[in-house]
Motif scaffolding. Structure first.
Motif, PDB file in Angstrom:
ATOM      1  N   ARG A 131     -44.730  27.463 -24.674  1.00 41.70           N
ATOM      2  CA  ARG A 131     -44.448  26.625 -23.419  1.00 41.70           C
ATOM      3  C   ARG A 131     -43.517  27.517 -22.644  1.00 41.70           C
ATOM      4  O   ARG A 131     -42.760  28.445 -23.319  1.00 41.70           O
ATOM      5  CB  ARG A 131     -43.990  25.445 -23.540  1.00 41.70           C
ATOM      6  CG  ARG A 131     -42.680  25.177 -23.984  1.00 41.70           C
ATOM      7  CD  ARG A 131     -42.635  23.596 -24.175  1.00 41.70           C
ATOM      8  NE  ARG A 131     -40.934  23.473 -24.126  1.00 41.70           N
ATOM      9  CZ  ARG A 131     -40.342  22.235 -24.730  1.00 41.70           C
ATOM     10  NH1 ARG A 131     -41.121  21.185 -24.936  1.00 41.70           N
ATOM     11  NH2 ARG A 131     -39.093  22.026 -24.717  1.00 41.70           N
ATOM     12  N   GLU A 132     -43.794  27.485 -21.397  1.00 40.73           N
ATOM     13  CA  GLU A 132     -42.723  28.108 -20.490  1.00 40.73           C
ATOM     14  C   GLU A 132     -41.227  27.361 -20.622  1.00 40.73           C
ATOM     15  O   GLU A 132     -41.407  26.068 -20.508  1.00 40.73           O
ATOM     16  CB  GLU A 132     -43.140  28.284 -19.014  1.00 40.73           C
ATOM     17  CG  GLU A 132     -44.343  29.095 -18.856  1.00 40.73           C
ATOM     18  CD  GLU A 132     -44.804  29.150 -17.576  1.00 40.73           C
ATOM     19  OE1 GLU A 132     -43.893  28.765 -16.671  1.00 40.73           O
ATOM     20  OE2 GLU A 132     -45.770  30.140 -17.163  1.00 40.73           O
ATOM     21  N   PRO A 133     -40.199  27.972 -20.547  1.00 41.13           N
ATOM     22  CA  PRO A 133     -38.929  27.243 -20.621  1.00 41.13           C
ATOM     23  C   PRO A 133     -38.884  26.195 -19.319  1.00 41.13           C
ATOM     24  O   PRO A 133     -39.309  26.850 -18.393  1.00 41.13           O
ATOM     25  CB  PRO A 133     -37.979  28.291 -20.551  1.00 41.13           C
ATOM     26  CG  PRO A 133     -38.528  29.408 -21.314  1.00 41.13           C
ATOM     27  CD  PRO A 133     -39.951  29.262 -20.774  1.00 41.13           C
ATOM     28  N   ASP A 134     -38.326  25.137 -19.553  1.00 41.31           N
ATOM     29  CA  ASP A 134     -38.004  24.195 -18.382  1.00 41.31           C
ATOM     30  C   ASP A 134     -36.595  24.064 -18.041  1.00 41.31           C
ATOM     31  O   ASP A 134     -35.836  24.570 -18.644  1.00 41.31           O
ATOM     32  CB  ASP A 134     -38.941  22.814 -18.562  1.00 41.31           C
ATOM     33  CG  ASP A 134     -38.520  22.009 -19.966  1.00 41.31           C
ATOM     34  OD1 ASP A 134     -37.423  22.482 -20.390  1.00 41.31           O
ATOM     35  OD2 ASP A 134     -39.408  21.456 -20.436  1.00 41.31           O
ATOM     36  N   ASP A 135     -36.434  22.710 -17.338  1.00 39.50           N
ATOM     37  CA  ASP A 135     -34.852  22.502 -17.169  1.00 39.50           C
ATOM     38  C   ASP A 135     -34.086  22.174 -18.418  1.00 39.50           C
ATOM     39  O   ASP A 135     -32.922  21.749 -18.064  1.00 39.50           O
ATOM     40  CB  ASP A 135     -34.901  21.521 -15.886  1.00 39.50           C
ATOM     41  CG  ASP A 135     -35.284  22.121 -14.805  1.00 39.50           C
ATOM     42  OD1 ASP A 135     -35.476  23.177 -14.541  1.00 39.50           O
ATOM     43  OD2 ASP A 135     -35.208  21.386 -13.565  1.00 39.50           O
ATOM     44  N   PHE A 136     -34.543  22.080 -19.541  1.00 43.25           N
ATOM     45  CA  PHE A 136     -34.352  21.650 -20.737  1.00 43.25           C
ATOM     46  C   PHE A 136     -33.570  22.870 -21.604  1.00 43.25           C
ATOM     47  O   PHE A 136     -32.952  22.778 -22.487  1.00 43.25           O
ATOM     48  CB  PHE A 136     -34.958  20.557 -21.448  1.00 43.25           C
ATOM     49  CG  PHE A 136     -34.895  19.473 -21.139  1.00 43.25           C
ATOM     50  CD1 PHE A 136     -34.102  18.384 -20.931  1.00 43.25           C
ATOM     51  CD2 PHE A 136     -36.275  19.072 -20.159  1.00 43.25           C
ATOM     52  CE1 PHE A 136     -34.419  17.145 -20.265  1.00 43.25           C
ATOM     53  CE2 PHE A 136     -36.364  18.020 -19.516  1.00 43.25           C
ATOM     54  CZ  PHE A 136     -35.544  16.789 -19.628  1.00 43.25           C
ATOM     55  N   TYR A 137     -33.811  24.039 -20.971  1.00 38.43           N
ATOM     56  CA  TYR A 137     -33.565  25.214 -21.638  1.00 38.43           C
ATOM     57  C   TYR A 137     -32.257  26.007 -20.942  1.00 38.43           C
ATOM     58  O   TYR A 137     -32.128  25.980 -19.697  1.00 38.43           O
ATOM     59  CB  TYR A 137     -34.730  26.317 -21.409  1.00 38.43           C
ATOM     60  CG  TYR A 137     -35.792  26.024 -22.510  1.00 38.43           C
ATOM     61  CD1 TYR A 137     -35.983  26.948 -23.575  1.00 38.43           C
ATOM     62  CD2 TYR A 137     -36.663  25.064 -22.233  1.00 38.43           C
ATOM     63  CE1 TYR A 137     -37.045  26.782 -24.481  1.00 38.43           C
ATOM     64  CE2 TYR A 137     -37.742  24.874 -23.288  1.00 38.43           C
ATOM     65  CZ  TYR A 137     -37.812  25.850 -24.316  1.00 38.43           C
ATOM     66  OH  TYR A 137     -38.880  25.512 -25.319  1.00 38.43           O
ATOM     67  N   ILE A 138     -31.269  26.267 -21.507  1.00 39.35           N
ATOM     68  CA  ILE A 138     -29.911  26.917 -20.982  1.00 39.35           C
ATOM     69  C   ILE A 138     -29.875  28.294 -21.535  1.00 39.35           C
ATOM     70  O   ILE A 138     -29.681  28.563 -22.734  1.00 39.35           O
ATOM     71  CB  ILE A 138     -29.052  26.147 -21.279  1.00 39.35           C
ATOM     72  CG1 ILE A 138     -28.859  24.837 -20.522  1.00 39.35           C
ATOM     73  CG2 ILE A 138     -27.762  26.965 -20.641  1.00 39.35           C
ATOM     74  CD1 ILE A 138     -27.700  23.759 -20.847  1.00 39.35           C
TER      75      ILE A 138
END
Length: 279
Positions: free
Chosen positions: A236-243
């Motif tokens: 998947r594409e990274p979302d707001d839970f990826y830092i």
């Protein structure tokens, strides 16, 4: 999404270390997709230290100790607001991807060296996928499908193989292994790609304020006229839970903590990550 991170890492030595020299990449970067509003790094024993930004744009703290110490503790505390937007590449064709301007600008991110080696059956599989792919974007999709058909993702696996082809042959690997395999495939086909390391909050339903055990995580970015982030392990594409913390050619460029020491041979490394949602 605003997240608070507490990343603890360190070494316990078999005997007192007389001196140690270390580099830490544990502080997230401010990018178009995330804003770092606060960071603090605590190192015990208190060392001489300096902070700088490396060639790839990663935040680095260099520190050294010149007194006997039985253990080394590093704690990085950060507050980050993530605001990723939908990605849209330029849909480059193979001819555009092979233009000299691309190889001149991103030559370092086209080399299959270090962890990103393509040999044996893995190299043959990549070539078959390349022969059938009409566009670079189609190639990316097909590689991800092939990786998951051949290799089982083990989220709990934190070590990584010395070369991507060995993961393919072994049939299982962690997020770092999947990132190395994906980068190897892309570079073998002439697509610039870079390795990204950071943190992932796996539970998107965690209540605000609750502290949970987080994980270090790796993904990739590939060039489509702009950098396109993708997590091949999670598909998947990274979302707001990826830092994001750092990026480079492979894991060697972005190791969170590494160093050398003098003293009794032998050491044991420990790592924990805690993440909580603030908003």
């Amino acid at each position: 999404m605003t997240l608070r991170l507490v990343h603890r890492a360190g070494y316990t030595y078999s005997g007192p270390a007389v001196a140690s020299y270390n580099e830490a990449r544990m502080v997230p970067r401010s990018t178009l997709a995330q804003t770092v509003s606060h960071t603090r790094m605590e190192i015990t024993p208190t060392p001489w230290q300096d902070s700088w930004v490396d060639y790839w744009g990663s935040n680095v703290t260099t520190f050294e100790l010149h007194e006997p110490h039985g253990e080394l503790k590093v704690v990085a505390i950060s507050t980050v607001t993530v605001h990723r937007t939908r990605q849209e590449g330029e849909h480059l064709g193979w001819d555009q991807m092979q233009e000299k301007s691309v190889s001149d600008e991103y030559g370092e991110l086209l080399e299959c060296s270090g962890h990103c080696g393509a040999v044996g059956e893995f190299a043959a599989a990549i070539q078959r996928i390349r022969n059938d792919a009409d566009t670079p974007a189609t190639f990316v999709e097909s590689v991800v499908a092939a990786l998951h058909e051949k290799v089982t993702y083990r989220p709990e696996r934190f070590s990584h193989a010395p070369q991507a082809a060995k993961v393919w042959d072994a049939g299982e690997g962690g997020s770092t292994d999947f990132a190395h395999m994906m980068i190897t495939a892309l570079r073998s086909a002439g697509i610039p790609a870079r390795f990204v390391v950071g943190y992932l909050l796996r539970d998107s339903e965690v209540p605000i304020g609750e502290v949970i055990t987080g994980h270090g995580h790796s993904w990739i970015e590939w060039w489509d006229g702009t950098w396109m982030a993708y997590d091949p392990a999670m598909q998947r594409e990274p979302d707001d839970f990826y830092i994001e913390v750092a990026h480079g050619r492979d894991h060697t460029d972005v190791a969170p903590l590494r160093g050398i020491f003098t003293g009794t041979p032998g050491s044991k490394m420990s790592v924990t990550v805690e993440i909580s949602r603030l908003a």
